[in-house]
Design a protein around this motif. Structure first.
Motif: not given
Lengths: 306, 306
Positions: A262-263, A271-279, A282-287
Motif C-alpha cells: 500500500l502506498l 485514520i488509515i493506520e487504525r482501519a487496518y491496524s498497521i503502521e 514513509n507512506g508504505r506498508v505491505w499488507l
C-alpha cells in the motif's frame, strides 16, 4: 427510446464486458439497449475485447434525459456526472450499496459475489436467454479479472460455477492459462506514464463526507514497480491535491505472492493506520493476503471514517 | 447468529407477510433467520395472519450489532432508528431506490413490480425451495393488498402470475372474493381514533431535504369517511407540526371508484399542486385514477421538490 447500459468511471473489464453482455440480454427480451462506457479501455480490457472480436462500446459521458442501466456500482462518485437528470431503470452490482437514489421503482440485481458478470449470468438464466459464445468469453474474462483467477477473498462458489458454465459455452479448455495471459497483459507497465498507471483502476469513495481515492494495480510480479515506485508516490500526492481528496491510496497487488503493497498520502494517516491496524513507513506498508479493494480495503476504511 | 428479517415502520401486510415468508426461505437454505416487525399490525394484516394461522412476528425496534435483511423499502426514514449500527445483509423491495447505504457487499432483490412478496416468490423459485401452503396464503394476500386486487397501476403480469401460482399452492379458488373480504376488513373505520387511521399506512419521505409524510387509507366506499373527514384534516395538521414536516398528505382511496381524495397540509401548497397539475380547495382535491402512492404520488412529488 433504447436504454444505455453503462459501468463506472475509469471502466474496468467488469464494467465494459458487463455492459456488452447486459445490453445483449436486454435486446433479446425486447428491451432495446445500447452498451456504453465512461472512459478509455485498460490494456486488459482491450486484450479481452480483441480476443473475442468485440469493438469498444460507445464512449458517452452525458446521460441527461436517458434511461440508464447501471453496471458494477451504485455510487454517485462513480456514475455519470449528470446521472441525476437521467432515469435509472436498473442496477447490476456486487459491491456495497452506495448513495445513488431514484425517484421511481427500478430493478436491482445486487449480489455479494466476486463479479457483476456472475450476476448477469444469473439474469440470463432467469430470462432463459442463451449466451452467445463470444459474450460467454468476455464474461468469463471479467470474472477471472475481478476474482484474480479465483484467488481473491471476494470469489464465491457462484463465481467458480459461473466460469465453468461460461467456459463450456465459449469452448475454453484452460481457464487458468487464459487468466494468466490476461494478467501478464495487465502487468506490462514499462513505458506507461505514472498518472496513467495510478488512474488505470481508480475509484473515488465518499467516506463520511471525505473524498478518498483508491487505485489498484494487479501484477504477476511486484518487481515491475521497483524503478517507478517513487514516481507513483509523487503522482498520488499530486492527485490528492488536485482533487481536494482527504486521502489517496494505491494498492500494488502481487497476485502470485497474494498480498499488496500500500502506498498512501493522507490528511490524517492515523485514520488509515487504525482501519487496518498497521503502521506505515514513509507512506508504505505491505499488507499480507490483501487482494481485494472491495472486501478488504474499503469496508474497514469506511468504518474508520465514522 | 441468526439474521433478522424486517419490513418498514408502521408495517403493512407486505412488510409483515414478506418478513415471515423470507425468514422461512432463509432458514430452508441454512441461513438462520427470524422474522421481526417495527410496529403494530393493521387490522388487515391481523386478518391475514389469523386466516392462515400465523402469530405476529417479534416486535423489535433496535438492531444495533445485528445482521438485518430489509423488506419492502430502502429508505432511512422507514428503517430501524439504529440501522447504521447494524449490518444490512440484503434488501428485497419494489420501490424507488432510497438512501440506505452499506459498508459491505449485500444482496438486493429489487424489482419494479407490485409487491415485495412477488419478488420473494422469485427468490423461492431461484433457490428451488417449495412454498408451504400457509405461507403461500399470506404472500398471496400481501400481493392482493399492494396491487388493490390487480387494479393498481403498479400491478404487473409478474404479480398476477405469482398470485395464480400461490393460489394453487394455498388451495384458494376465489382470489377476488378473498381480496374483497380483506378490503372490507380494511374499510372498517368506525370507532377508530383519527390518529390511528392517519398512521395506519403512513410513510415519511426525505424529499430533497424536506420531510414529507404520506398516509393512505384504501376502502371499498369513501362514504365511510363522511363524518370524520374534518377530524382527519385536523389530525394531519397536528401531525405536521409535531414532526416538523414540510407537508403531510392523506390519500383516501376508493378502490371501487378507482381514485383518491387527497387531503393535504403544507408549508408550500404550490409544490404539491405543481407536482400533480391540480388546484386544491381548502386542502382537498379528487385525484381520478390515482390508486398508487408509490407510482402515482411519490415520484411526481419528488421531482417537484428538486
Amino acid at each position: 427510446m433504447p436504454m444505455y447500459v453503462v459501468g463506472h468511471k475509469i471502466p474496468d473489464s467488469d464494467s465494459i464486458c458487463g455492459a456488452i453482455a447486459l445490453a445483449y440480454l436486454k435486446n433479446q427480451i425486447d428491451e432495446p439497449a445500447i452498451a456504453a462506457r465512461l472512459g478509455e479501455l485498460s490494456p486488459e480490457t482491450a486484450f479481452i475485447l480483441e480476443r473475442f472480436g468485440f469493438e469498444a462500446p460507445e464512449l458517452k459521458l452525458s446521460y441527461a434525459g436517458e434511461d440508464v442501466y447501471i453496471v458494477d456500482h451504485s455510487e454517485l462518485t462513480q456514475a455519470p456526472d449528470d446521472i441525476a437528470e437521467a432515469t435509472i431503470v436498473g442496477i447490476v452490482d456486487h459491491h456495497k450499496l452506495g448513495d445513488l437514489t431514484t425517484s421511481t421503482p427500478l430493478e436491482c440485481w445486487i449480489r455479494p459475489v466476486g463479479c457483476s458478470n456472475t450476476v448477469i449470468k444469473m439474469m440470463y438464466d432467469f430470462f432463459g436467454v442463451a449466451i452467445p459464445k463470444d459474450i460467454a468469453g468476455i464474461m468469463l474474462c471479467a470474472i477471472l479479472s475481478d476474482t484474480v483467477i479465483f484467488k481473491s477473498p471476494t470469489c464465491t462458489t457462484a463465481d467458480i460455477r459461473c466460469v465453468e458454465d461460461l467456459a463450456e459455452i465459449a469452448g475454453i479448455e484452460d481457464v487458468q492459462a487464459l487468466g494468466m495471459e490476461m494478467f501478464n497483459v495487465k502487468s506490462a507497465v514499462a513505458g506507461t506514464p505514472a498518472r496513467d498507471l495510478v488512474m488505470r483502476d481508480f475509484k473515488d469513495f465518499n467516506m463520511n463526507g471525505n473524498l478518498v481515492g483508491i487505485g489498484q494495480l494487479e501484477v504477476v510480479d511486484l518487481a515491475v514497480f521497483d524503478e517507478i515506485k517513487a514516481e507513483l508516490e509523487a503522482d498520488i500526492a499530486a492527485l490528492k491535491e488536485e482533487g481536494e481528496r482527504h486521502s489517496v491510496m494505491l494498492l500494488l497487488t502481487d497476485i502470485m505472492k497474494e498480498g499488496s503493497e500500500l502506498l498512501v498520502v493522507s490528511d490524517d494517516i492515523t485514520i488509515i493506520e487504525r482501519a487496518y491496524s498497521i503502521e506505515t513507513e514513509n507512506g508504505r506498508v505491505w499488507l499480507e493476503g490483501v487482494l481485494s479493494r472491495k472486501k478488504q480495503v474499503v469496508p474497514p476504511l469506511q468504518d474508520s471514517f465514522i
